[in-house]
Design a protein around this motif. Sequence first.
Motif, PDB file in Angstrom:
ATOM      1  N   THR A   1     -39.332  -5.024  49.958  1.00 46.33           N
ATOM      2  CA  THR A   1     -38.089  -4.560  50.567  1.00 46.33           C
ATOM      3  C   THR A   1     -37.147  -4.123  49.464  1.00 46.33           C
ATOM      4  N   SER A   2     -36.326  -3.189  49.803  1.00 45.31           N
ATOM      5  CA  SER A   2     -35.346  -2.741  48.810  1.00 45.31           C
ATOM      6  C   SER A   2     -34.268  -3.819  48.680  1.00 45.31           C
ATOM      7  N   PRO A   3     -33.725  -3.943  47.487  1.00 48.75           N
ATOM      8  CA  PRO A   3     -32.698  -4.966  47.298  1.00 48.75           C
ATOM      9  C   PRO A   3     -31.472  -4.657  48.146  1.00 48.75           C
ATOM     10  N   GLN A   4     -30.861  -5.696  48.613  1.00 48.64           N
ATOM     11  CA  GLN A   4     -29.660  -5.544  49.421  1.00 48.64           C
ATOM     12  C   GLN A   4     -28.483  -5.195  48.511  1.00 48.64           C
ATOM     13  N   PRO A   5     -27.626  -4.305  48.967  1.00 46.41           N
ATOM     14  CA  PRO A   5     -26.479  -3.961  48.126  1.00 46.41           C
ATOM     15  C   PRO A   5     -25.565  -5.175  47.952  1.00 46.41           C
ATOM     16  N   CYS A   6     -24.990  -5.240  46.784  1.00 44.73           N
ATOM     17  CA  CYS A   6     -24.080  -6.339  46.473  1.00 44.73           C
ATOM     18  C   CYS A   6     -22.691  -5.979  46.980  1.00 44.73           C
ATOM     19  N   THR A   7     -22.104  -6.828  47.763  1.00 49.13           N
ATOM     20  CA  THR A   7     -20.729  -6.630  48.211  1.00 49.13           C
ATOM     21  C   THR A   7     -19.866  -7.581  47.397  1.00 49.13           C
ATOM     22  N   HIS A   8     -19.669  -7.237  46.169  1.00 48.79           N
ATOM     23  CA  HIS A   8     -19.055  -8.102  45.173  1.00 48.79           C
ATOM     24  C   HIS A   8     -17.531  -8.037  45.252  1.00 48.79           C
ATOM     25  N   GLU A   9     -16.930  -9.087  45.681  1.00 50.61           N
ATOM     26  CA  GLU A   9     -15.482  -9.207  45.655  1.00 50.61           C
ATOM     27  C   GLU A   9     -15.159 -10.476  44.902  1.00 50.61           C
ATOM     28  N   PRO A  10     -14.941 -10.354  43.580  1.00 54.27           N
ATOM     29  CA  PRO A  10     -14.817 -11.523  42.727  1.00 54.27           C
ATOM     30  C   PRO A  10     -13.531 -12.317  42.908  1.00 54.27           C
ATOM     31  N   LEU A  11     -12.550 -11.751  43.524  1.00 55.08           N
ATOM     32  CA  LEU A  11     -11.277 -12.430  43.726  1.00 55.08           C
ATOM     33  C   LEU A  11     -11.080 -12.668  45.218  1.00 55.08           C
TER      34      LEU A  11
ATOM     35  N   LEU B   1      -4.449  -1.619  39.404  1.00 56.10           N
ATOM     36  CA  LEU B   1      -4.409  -1.824  40.860  1.00 56.10           C
ATOM     37  C   LEU B   1      -5.601  -1.169  41.558  1.00 56.10           C
ATOM     38  N   LEU B   2      -5.966   0.029  41.136  1.00 54.19           N
ATOM     39  CA  LEU B   2      -7.111   0.704  41.734  1.00 54.19           C
ATOM     40  C   LEU B   2      -8.398  -0.084  41.495  1.00 54.19           C
ATOM     41  N   THR B   3      -8.576  -0.556  40.272  1.00 53.71           N
ATOM     42  CA  THR B   3      -9.807  -1.266  39.920  1.00 53.71           C
ATOM     43  C   THR B   3      -9.928  -2.589  40.663  1.00 53.71           C
ATOM     44  N   VAL B   4      -8.842  -3.334  40.750  1.00 53.00           N
ATOM     45  CA  VAL B   4      -8.883  -4.622  41.456  1.00 53.00           C
ATOM     46  C   VAL B   4      -8.849  -4.406  42.964  1.00 53.00           C
TER      47      VAL B   4
ATOM     48  N   LYS C   1     -15.566  -2.350  44.606  1.00 51.97           N
ATOM     49  CA  LYS C   1     -16.901  -1.766  44.809  1.00 51.97           C
ATOM     50  C   LYS C   1     -17.026  -0.391  44.156  1.00 51.97           C
ATOM     51  N   VAL C   2     -15.895   0.209  43.816  1.00 48.98           N
ATOM     52  CA  VAL C   2     -15.916   1.505  43.136  1.00 48.98           C
ATOM     53  C   VAL C   2     -16.188   1.258  41.657  1.00 48.98           C
ATOM     54  N   LYS C   3     -17.116   2.023  41.106  1.00 48.26           N
ATOM     55  CA  LYS C   3     -17.476   1.860  39.701  1.00 48.26           C
ATOM     56  C   LYS C   3     -16.259   2.138  38.814  1.00 48.26           C
ATOM     57  N   PRO C   4     -16.061   1.325  37.778  1.00 49.89           N
ATOM     58  CA  PRO C   4     -14.897   1.529  36.892  1.00 49.89           C
ATOM     59  C   PRO C   4     -14.841   2.922  36.265  1.00 49.89           C
ATOM     60  N   TRP C   5     -15.979   3.527  35.976  1.00 52.88           N
ATOM     61  CA  TRP C   5     -15.950   4.852  35.356  1.00 52.88           C
ATOM     62  C   TRP C   5     -15.386   5.902  36.312  1.00 52.88           C
ATOM     63  N   ILE C   6     -15.523   5.660  37.616  1.00 55.67           N
ATOM     64  CA  ILE C   6     -14.920   6.577  38.598  1.00 55.67           C
ATOM     65  C   ILE C   6     -13.400   6.523  38.478  1.00 55.67           C
ATOM     66  N   TRP C   7     -12.867   5.304  38.359  1.00 55.48           N
ATOM     67  CA  TRP C   7     -11.417   5.152  38.197  1.00 55.48           C
ATOM     68  C   TRP C   7     -10.967   5.760  36.868  1.00 55.48           C
ATOM     69  N   ALA C   8     -11.771   5.624  35.825  1.00 54.03           N
ATOM     70  CA  ALA C   8     -11.421   6.213  34.525  1.00 54.03           C
ATOM     71  C   ALA C   8     -11.316   7.733  34.638  1.00 54.03           C
ATOM     72  N   ILE C   9     -12.264   8.331  35.348  1.00 51.79           N
ATOM     73  CA  ILE C   9     -12.215   9.786  35.552  1.00 51.79           C
ATOM     74  C   ILE C   9     -10.983  10.154  36.398  1.00 51.79           C
TER      75      ILE C   9
END
Length: 156
Positions: free
Chosen positions: A9-19, A82-85, A89-97
């Motif tokens: 099975t394909s790995p399940q996507p991570c819904t990572h919310e660290p805070l 604020l955007l990153t936190v 789920k949005v990759k940090p490099w997207i916010w950098a761009i």
Amino acid sequence: MPSSHPQPTSPQPCTHEPLPSWIHRACRWLTVPMLVAVEVAVLWPSGNDVAQFKDSVGPWFLSLVGKDVILNFILMAPLAFLLTVGWPKVKPWIWAIAITALSALAETIQWAFPMLHRRSLFANVVENSLGGWLAIALAVLLMSWASKRWPQHNNH
């Protein structure tokens, strides 16, 4: 004939919310007034007013040019954080761009509308972007630290 071996099975996507989720929501809400603050800073129609403001709030030991550089580093930092936190789920490099594009847009607007009496400099794009990138890195480090400290907020 069906195979007797289990299919991978394909790995399940991570819904990572660290805070805690309320922190992410608060950051999302605070993004709106921060965007307005950046817009006001960019579109204020007087270079003199901006220079006087920077002179009054910048570190006392710096020249006006030094204050300009420091405050350009700071301009996009809160928004980037604020955007990153707010949207982990949005990759940090997207916010950098996005921060770099917003910085370039700000300088382009100042260049395209001379009635704003603002100076448009490529150095400002670099300074704004670097400040935003540092804030993104700080947000990523904070969320990484938080996910180790409070693992109950990781939803995998």
